[in-house]
Write an enzyme that holds these catalytic residues in place. Structure first.
Site, PDB file in Angstrom:
ATOM      1  N   ASP A 221      -6.507   6.752  -1.725  1.00 41.28           N
ATOM      2  CA  ASP A 221      -6.322   8.033  -1.023  1.00 41.28           C
ATOM      3  C   ASP A 221      -6.776   7.937   0.430  1.00 41.28           C
ATOM      4  O   ASP A 221      -6.827   8.932   1.139  1.00 41.28           O
ATOM      5  CB  ASP A 221      -7.057   9.171  -1.749  1.00 41.28           C
ATOM      6  CG  ASP A 221      -8.574   8.999  -1.754  1.00 41.28           C
ATOM      7  OD1 ASP A 221      -9.073   7.975  -1.241  1.00 41.28           O
ATOM      8  OD2 ASP A 221      -9.260   9.895  -2.280  1.00 41.28           O
TER       9      ASP A 221
ATOM     10  N   LYS B 230       0.865  -1.183   0.000  1.00 41.66           N
ATOM     11  CA  LYS B 230       0.000   0.000   0.000  1.00 41.66           C
ATOM     12  C   LYS B 230       0.900   1.232   0.000  1.00 41.66           C
ATOM     13  O   LYS B 230       1.438   1.644   1.020  1.00 41.66           O
ATOM     14  CB  LYS B 230      -0.904   0.037   1.239  1.00 41.66           C
ATOM     15  CG  LYS B 230      -2.039   1.034   1.053  1.00 41.66           C
ATOM     16  CD  LYS B 230      -2.478   1.728   2.306  1.00 41.66           C
ATOM     17  CE  LYS B 230      -1.606   2.860   2.723  1.00 41.66           C
ATOM     18  NZ  LYS B 230      -1.526   4.032   1.799  1.00 41.66           N
TER      19      LYS B 230
ATOM     20  N   GLU C 179      10.623  16.300  14.040  1.00 35.88           N
ATOM     21  CA  GLU C 179      11.023  16.160  12.645  1.00 35.88           C
ATOM     22  C   GLU C 179      10.220  17.146  11.796  1.00 35.88           C
ATOM     23  O   GLU C 179       8.993  17.112  11.808  1.00 35.88           O
ATOM     24  CB  GLU C 179      10.747  14.725  12.195  1.00 35.88           C
ATOM     25  CG  GLU C 179      11.200  14.458  10.800  1.00 35.88           C
ATOM     26  CD  GLU C 179      10.995  13.006  10.412  1.00 35.88           C
ATOM     27  OE1 GLU C 179       9.868  12.512  10.542  1.00 35.88           O
ATOM     28  OE2 GLU C 179      11.968  12.376   9.976  1.00 35.88           O
TER      29      GLU C 179
ATOM     30  N   GLU D 214      10.355   1.554  10.155  1.00 29.06           N
ATOM     31  CA  GLU D 214      11.365   2.577   9.831  1.00 29.06           C
ATOM     32  C   GLU D 214      10.675   3.919   9.993  1.00 29.06           C
ATOM     33  O   GLU D 214       9.801   4.267   9.196  1.00 29.06           O
ATOM     34  CB  GLU D 214      11.850   2.415   8.378  1.00 29.06           C
ATOM     35  CG  GLU D 214      12.608   1.149   8.103  1.00 29.06           C
ATOM     36  CD  GLU D 214      13.968   1.117   8.753  1.00 29.06           C
ATOM     37  OE1 GLU D 214      14.387   2.117   9.351  1.00 29.06           O
ATOM     38  OE2 GLU D 214      14.608   0.054   8.679  1.00 29.06           O
TER      39      GLU D 214
ATOM     40  N   CYS E 167      14.435  11.095   5.957  1.00 29.65           N
ATOM     41  CA  CYS E 167      14.339  10.791   7.388  1.00 29.65           C
ATOM     42  C   CYS E 167      15.695  10.804   8.073  1.00 29.65           C
ATOM     43  O   CYS E 167      15.777  11.050   9.270  1.00 29.65           O
ATOM     44  CB  CYS E 167      13.686   9.434   7.556  1.00 29.65           C
ATOM     45  SG  CYS E 167      14.472   8.189   6.538  1.00 29.65           S
TER      46      CYS E 167
ATOM     47  N   GLY F  64      -4.472   1.213   5.030  1.00 32.83           N
ATOM     48  CA  GLY F  64      -3.248   0.769   5.703  1.00 32.83           C
ATOM     49  C   GLY F  64      -3.583   0.109   7.032  1.00 32.83           C
ATOM     50  O   GLY F  64      -3.062  -0.960   7.367  1.00 32.83           O
TER      51      GLY F  64
HETATM   52  P1  NAD Z   1       2.868   8.748   7.220  1.00 33.23           P
HETATM   53  O1  NAD Z   1       3.224   8.052   8.472  1.00 33.23           O
HETATM   54  O2  NAD Z   1       1.841   9.804   7.242  1.00 33.23           O
HETATM   55  O3  NAD Z   1       2.335   7.699   6.122  1.00 33.23           O
HETATM   56  C1  NAD Z   1       3.103   6.588   5.721  1.00 33.23           C
HETATM   57  C2  NAD Z   1       2.175   5.531   5.157  1.00 33.23           C
HETATM   58  O4  NAD Z   1       1.333   5.054   6.188  1.00 33.23           O
HETATM   59  C3  NAD Z   1       1.269   6.018   4.024  1.00 33.23           C
HETATM   60  O5  NAD Z   1       1.193   4.994   3.047  1.00 33.23           O
HETATM   61  C4  NAD Z   1      -0.071   6.182   4.740  1.00 33.23           C
HETATM   62  O6  NAD Z   1      -1.184   6.047   3.879  1.00 33.23           O
HETATM   63  C5  NAD Z   1      -0.033   5.047   5.742  1.00 33.23           C
HETATM   64  N1  NAD Z   1      -0.878   5.220   6.916  1.00 33.23           N
HETATM   65  C6  NAD Z   1      -1.349   6.365   7.452  1.00 33.23           C
HETATM   66  N2  NAD Z   1      -2.064   6.108   8.570  1.00 33.23           N
HETATM   67  C7  NAD Z   1      -2.022   4.780   8.757  1.00 33.23           C
HETATM   68  C8  NAD Z   1      -2.521   3.902   9.766  1.00 33.23           C
HETATM   69  N3  NAD Z   1      -3.217   4.350  10.816  1.00 33.23           N
HETATM   70  N4  NAD Z   1      -2.263   2.585   9.661  1.00 33.23           N
HETATM   71  C9  NAD Z   1      -1.530   2.108   8.634  1.00 33.23           C
HETATM   72  N5  NAD Z   1      -1.039   2.892   7.643  1.00 33.23           N
HETATM   73  C10 NAD Z   1      -1.268   4.207   7.707  1.00 33.23           C
HETATM   74  O7  NAD Z   1       4.250   9.257   6.646  1.00 33.23           O
HETATM   75  P2  NAD Z   1       4.476  10.206   5.405  1.00 33.23           P
HETATM   76  O8  NAD Z   1       4.044  11.576   5.798  1.00 33.23           O
HETATM   77  O9  NAD Z   1       3.916   9.569   4.182  1.00 33.23           O
HETATM   78  O10 NAD Z   1       6.080  10.148   5.294  1.00 33.23           O
HETATM   79  C11 NAD Z   1       6.936  10.967   6.018  1.00 33.23           C
HETATM   80  C12 NAD Z   1       7.463  10.249   7.249  1.00 33.23           C
HETATM   81  O11 NAD Z   1       8.123   9.051   6.898  1.00 33.23           O
HETATM   82  C13 NAD Z   1       8.496  11.061   7.998  1.00 33.23           C
HETATM   83  O12 NAD Z   1       8.214  11.041   9.379  1.00 33.23           O
HETATM   84  C14 NAD Z   1       9.799  10.327   7.736  1.00 33.23           C
HETATM   85  O13 NAD Z   1      10.781  10.465   8.700  1.00 33.23           O
HETATM   86  C15 NAD Z   1       9.356   8.933   7.595  1.00 33.23           C
HETATM   87  N6  NAD Z   1      10.344   8.172   6.838  1.00 33.23           N
HETATM   88  C16 NAD Z   1      11.129   7.269   7.498  1.00 33.23           C
HETATM   89  C17 NAD Z   1      12.080   6.568   6.819  1.00 33.23           C
HETATM   90  C18 NAD Z   1      12.961   5.568   7.508  1.00 33.23           C
HETATM   91  O14 NAD Z   1      13.458   4.682   6.849  1.00 33.23           O
HETATM   92  N7  NAD Z   1      13.167   5.655   8.788  1.00 33.23           N
HETATM   93  C19 NAD Z   1      12.229   6.752   5.447  1.00 33.23           C
HETATM   94  C20 NAD Z   1      11.424   7.684   4.804  1.00 33.23           C
HETATM   95  C21 NAD Z   1      10.464   8.372   5.510  1.00 33.23           C
END
Ligand code: NAD
Length: 489
Positions: A217, A184, A393, A260, A294, A222
């Site tokens: 969307d 997803k 962050e 992650e 990140c 998830g």
């Molecule tokens: P997010 O947590 O908002 O969303 C990530 C994913 O989770 C999306 O696909 C979203 O649809 C899904 N999601 C949202 N709510 C959910 C739920 N309740 N249950 C399951 N899935 C759900 O993150 P974002 O805004 O898309 O990405 C930015 C974040 O990702 C930053 O905090 C960044 O640090 C982190 N990030 C971490 C790494 C790493 O490897 N540590 C790498 C890249 C990004």
């Protein structure tokens, strides 16, 4: 726009077939222009249910998990198909992610596609079974065999900042290990995943149900994936806040969760460092892809006596890297992904101002860009390490500079964070560098500009930056179970 999109952009991949989303379509936006690029398939909960059922059936009823040679071949076919279409994928990635063109020859596209080789090779070379020899317990002597097996059905949930890198760093090892997968992807970057659907159905032997893509969307899909008892494991990259929901959502089914998450990493500059090199490198890295990484070192810890020199050097670097059109080969800092993300970054900057921080350069929108979600490279000073802007962050091109009072204080400040994802140390004396390396609690560290990112290098976080490691052999083993079999000796 390009040949991959007519089929790939508006289809889900479920049970080996490209199918429309039952909830219709949703737009995907170019963050540099704010224009709608086109539509992506919008999955419903019923589509997610069908994808999970397909992955479960493919794991339970086919020989996929016991055929490493097939898996290696399929992963190489996926790599080859992506490489054959790399120019179309590049244009999609620049347009949908706002990724600077120069990054697509590295971690935004070509790097992770090439890294599929590492996963394919591991499927062939990994030691799946080890003879532990004999042992006697309660008078019974047994010969023991340690086996590694696929976990089962893996739900992969990914963010938008480096979609190919994160999608492929999960799919490659999960498939190589013998799992089946439901991916997803993030709602902001559906095409980066969906356009692979036709490449998979046309150019690979990946059996139906082994790999499923569900774009939507709706974040709740998830959560549906996390909660479903037919899913054995969740591999998640995203924010720490969502990571907490994933852990909680997986608890009723005692789901294995590999997380992650976010970071607020520190670059520690010791007083014997080449200050100019350390500060320029750090300021440059915070601007790459508009700070949407990140593992960037977004806190710069400098010797108090050299604070003014460090501010001057950081301002010089940040001022020379204005946000620009990601299509331009010279652009380092593109747009943020969305209006929502820009609002979030601007909210943090307003909060820092209200807390009395010094905005040493930037802090607003670039005046030469009328459209697009751009924010100026920004340097913040005059705040304690405990201030919100230094603790949370931001995920924008924002660097916080903080003075330290010696090596021990710098280590203390680096660790004064809920996160522990990455970091850097700059200095000359090897013993002092080693004390910082040993003292900072993070999953990766670069010394004097050393880069840790590579296919064979495990990446992940301490503390609230996550659980587990991605990439490398350690990243592959996240997707394995351990079975111990005892035979009479
Ligand atoms: P997010 O947590 O908002 O969303 C990530 C994913 O989770 C999306 O696909 C979203 O649809 C899904 N999601 C949202 N709510 C959910 C739920 N309740 N249950 C399951 N899935 C759900 O993150 P974002 O805004 O898309 O990405 C930015 C974040 O990702 C930053 O905090 C960044 O640090 C982190 N990030 C971490 C790494 C790493 O490897 N540590 C790498 C890249 C990004």
């Amino acid at each position: 726009m390009n040949g991959l999109i007519p089929d790939g952009g508006t289809a889900l991949l479920i049970d080996g077939k490209l199918v429309p989303g039952s909830a219709g379509v949703f737009p995907t936006i170019d963050p540099a222009t704010e224009e709608t690029l086109g539509q992506a398939a919008n999955a419903s909960p019923a589509d997610m249910d069908a994808a999970i059922a397909a992955a479960r059936r493919a794991f339970d009823e086919t020989g996929w998990s016991r055929d490493p040679a097939l898996r290696a071949r399929c992963i190489r076919q996926l790599r080859d198909a992506m490489q054959a279409h790399v120019e179309e994928l590049r244009e999609i990635t620049i347009a949908e992610v706002g990724a600077p063109r120069m990054l697509t020859s590295g971690p935004q596209l070509e790097g992770p596609v090439g890294d599929l080789t590492f996963a394919a090779d591991l499927a062939e070379s990994y030691t799946w079974s080890t003879d532990l020899g004999t042992a006697t317990q309660m008078g019974i002597t047994s010969r023991r065999e340690l086996r590694r097996e696929a976990v089962g059905v893996v739900g992969a949930i990914t963010p938008w900042n480096f979609p190919h890198q994160i999608n492929l760093a999960k799919l490659g090892p999960a498939l190589a290990a013998g799992n089946t997968v439901v991916l997803k992807p993030a709602p902001d970057t559906p095409w980066c995943a969906a356009t692979l659907g036709p490449l998979i159905t046309e150019h690979t032997d990946i059996p139906a149900g082994v790999l499923n893509f569900v774009t939507s969307d709706d974040h709740s899909l998830g959560a549906q994936l996390v909660g479903d008892p037919r899913v054995d494991m969740i591999t998640f990259t995203g924010s720490t806040a969502t990571g907490r929901s994933v852990m909680a959502g997986g608890a009723p089914t005692i789901k294995r969760t590999f997380l992650e998450l976010g970071g607020k990493s520190a670059a520690v500059v010791l007083d014997d460092a080449d200050l100019g090199a350390a500060v320029s490198f750090t300021a440059f890295s915070v601007v790459v892809h508009a700070g949407q990484g990140c593992a960037l070192t977004t806190r710069l810890l400098v010797p108090r006596a050299r604070y003014d020199d460090a501010v001057a050097a950081a301002r010089a670097t940040l001022g020379a890297l204005p946000p620009g059109d990601p299509n331009n080969p010279g652009t380092i800092c593109g747009p943020l992904i969305s209006a929502r993300q820009r609002d979030r970054v601007e909210g943090y900057l307003a909060g820092a101002r209200a807390d009395g921080a010094d905005i040493l350069i930037g802090g607003g929108r670039p005046t030469d860009r009328e459209r697009g979600f751009f924010v100026e490279p920004t340097l913040i000073g005059g705040v304690a390490n405990t201030a919100t802007i230094a603790q949370e962050e931001i995920f924008g091109p924002v660097l916080v500079i903080i003075p330290h009072d010696g090596d021990a204080d710098a280590i203390r400040l680096a660790n004064e964070s809920p996160y522990g994802l990455s970091g850097a140390v700059w200095g000359t004396d090897p013993d002092r560098i080693e004390r910082v390396v040993a003292g900072v609690r993070t999953g990766t560290l670069g010394v004097n500009g050393g880069l840790w990112y590579h296919a064979d290098a495990p990446f992940g976080g301490y503390k609230q930056s996550g659980i587990g490691r991605e990439m490398g052999v350690a990243g592959f083993e996240e997707y394995l179970e351990t079975k111990l079999v005892a035979y009479p000796a």
